[in-house]
Design an enzyme around this catalytic site. Structure first.
Site, PDB file in Angstrom:
ATOM      1  N   LYS A 192      82.664  16.599  78.557  1.00  0.00           N
ATOM      2  CA  LYS A 192      83.972  15.977  78.807  1.00  0.00           C
ATOM      3  C   LYS A 192      85.087  17.017  78.823  1.00  0.00           C
ATOM      4  O   LYS A 192      86.138  16.811  79.446  1.00  0.00           O
ATOM      5  CB  LYS A 192      84.268  14.875  77.787  1.00  0.00           C
ATOM      6  CG  LYS A 192      84.170  15.299  76.325  1.00  0.00           C
ATOM      7  CD  LYS A 192      85.443  15.848  75.755  1.00  0.00           C
ATOM      8  CE  LYS A 192      85.240  16.326  74.339  1.00  0.00           C
ATOM      9  NZ  LYS A 192      86.438  16.931  73.741  1.00  0.00           N
ATOM     10  N   THR A 249      90.429  12.938  75.690  1.00  0.00           N
ATOM     11  CA  THR A 249      90.583  14.364  75.988  1.00  0.00           C
ATOM     12  C   THR A 249      91.294  14.601  77.313  1.00  0.00           C
ATOM     13  O   THR A 249      91.953  15.621  77.491  1.00  0.00           O
ATOM     14  CB  THR A 249      89.206  15.055  75.998  1.00  0.00           C
ATOM     15  OG1 THR A 249      88.487  14.683  74.830  1.00  0.00           O
ATOM     16  CG2 THR A 249      89.354  16.567  76.010  1.00  0.00           C
TER      17      THR A 249
END
Length: 346
Positions: A192, A249
């Site tokens: 990610k 994120t």
């Protein structure tokens, strides 16, 4: 009450040490710099990494690895992935009893394609640990240190050991789930960061939320493709350590990967960005590893390939993002269908 050593006094290591201290455990925090440990002990703050946060006085910091791990039952590794092998080698020389090893570092090692748990197991003989557990999920250290609600996942080969770590960390503000999919939990947390770089680049270029949403969505498909090829359960990527971590994120200024990508999108070069950040940006190293790994596994990862070109081949960010947004059309459900078909045929 347990004796716990937390290795790594950056933002995430310090925040996790605070969770453990709040739970009444005896917490020893290791820093590789003596002056850093002295600052924490004297001021009960870690201003470089968690500005303005008061650290519990019960946490004792030290640069002496031997004294930090002496007699502990749990060791929590929260060091940058590039330092993991070196720290593990040093750890072997000072461990005095069997422990449970937990790591909260997110990355993949370039060239070897090893996940962090695999690196740890290569460097530390199994006689020293009951199992290696990974802790991952959507969790900004800044929010955890302020005791804001956070939910994470722990996973291990032995789920009973993961449950011990769940009990160690869980409290009213810090909720902990367990998962049997160690591979998927680690890969989701690592990959990610690449997509977060891409989201930051898109924002830095001045593109809107529409473009970022597309990158995040297609990024999740890439993560699932590679993860499934490496033996992960595709359903893991729809959970906390997949889409949950990806959202937090890719959309927050707390994310150092998003911030680094944002600076790249504004025209700064990589060396300049890393110097300005002053902290490790795991997504840079992971991009190199994932790019190599996608070639090795013959898995299509256009976003990862584009970020690799920006970071390591001098490609223009605007050209790369524009190419990603205008790729050849395909059916949206094709990736999911292929992944599920592969699982059914295994």
């Amino acid at each position: 009450m347990e004796k716990v050593a937390v290795l790594g006094a950056g933002s995430w290591g310090t925040a996790l040490a605070m969770v453990l201290a709040d739970n009444g455990h005896e917490v020893r925090l290791w820093s590789h710099r003596q002056e850093h440990a002295d600052e924490i002990n004297a001021t009960h703050k870690n201003e470089k990494y968690l500005k303005g946060v008061q650290i519990p006085e019960s946490i004792h910091a030290s640069n002496d690895l031997s004294s930090v791990v002496k007699g502990v039952k749990h060791i929590v590794l929260v060091v940058p992935t590039k330092a993991m092998r070196e720290v593990c080698k040093d750890l072997v020389n000072v461990m005095d009893q069997e422990v449970i090893l937990t790591h909260a570092s997110k990355g993949i090692e370039p060239e070897t394609y090893k996940r962090v748990s695999e690196v740890i197991k290569e460097e530390i003989p199994d006689k020293f640990y009951e199992d290696v557990v990974v802790l991952s999920g959507p969790s900004h250290a800044e929010e955890v240190s302020l005791r804001q609600p956070t939910t994470v996942t722990v996973s291990a080969a032995d789920i009973k050991v993961a449950e011990k770590v769940q009990d160690l960390f869980i409290n009213r503000n810090f909720r902990v789930y367990t998962s049997p999919d160690l591979t998927g939990v680690e890969l989701g947390g690592a990959l990610k960061n690449i997509i977060a770089l891409g989201a930051g680049i898109s924002d830095g270029l001045g593109y809107g939320d529409n473009a970022k949403a597309a990158l995040i969505t297609r990024g999740l498909a890439e993560i699932a493709r590679l993860g499934t090829a490496m033996g992960a359960n595709p359903l893991t990527f729809s959970g906390l350590t997949g889409i949950g971590d990806l959202i937090v994120t890719c959309t927050s200024s707390h994310s150092r990967n998003w911030r680094a990508g944002n600076k790249l999108g504004q025209g700064n070069d990589l060396e300049e960005v890393l110097e300005q950040m002053g902290m490790v940006v795991e997504g840079v190293r992971t991009t190199k590893a994932a790019y190599q790994l996608s070639k090795n596994q013959n898995v299509e990862m256009p976003i990862t390939s584009g970020i690799y070109q920006i970071l390591f081949e001098g490609a223009d960010p605007r050209d790369v993002v524009d190419q990603l947004m205008t790729r050849i059309r395909r059916h949206e459900m094709e990736d999911l269908t292929n992944i599920l078909d592969e699982q059914m045929n295994d």
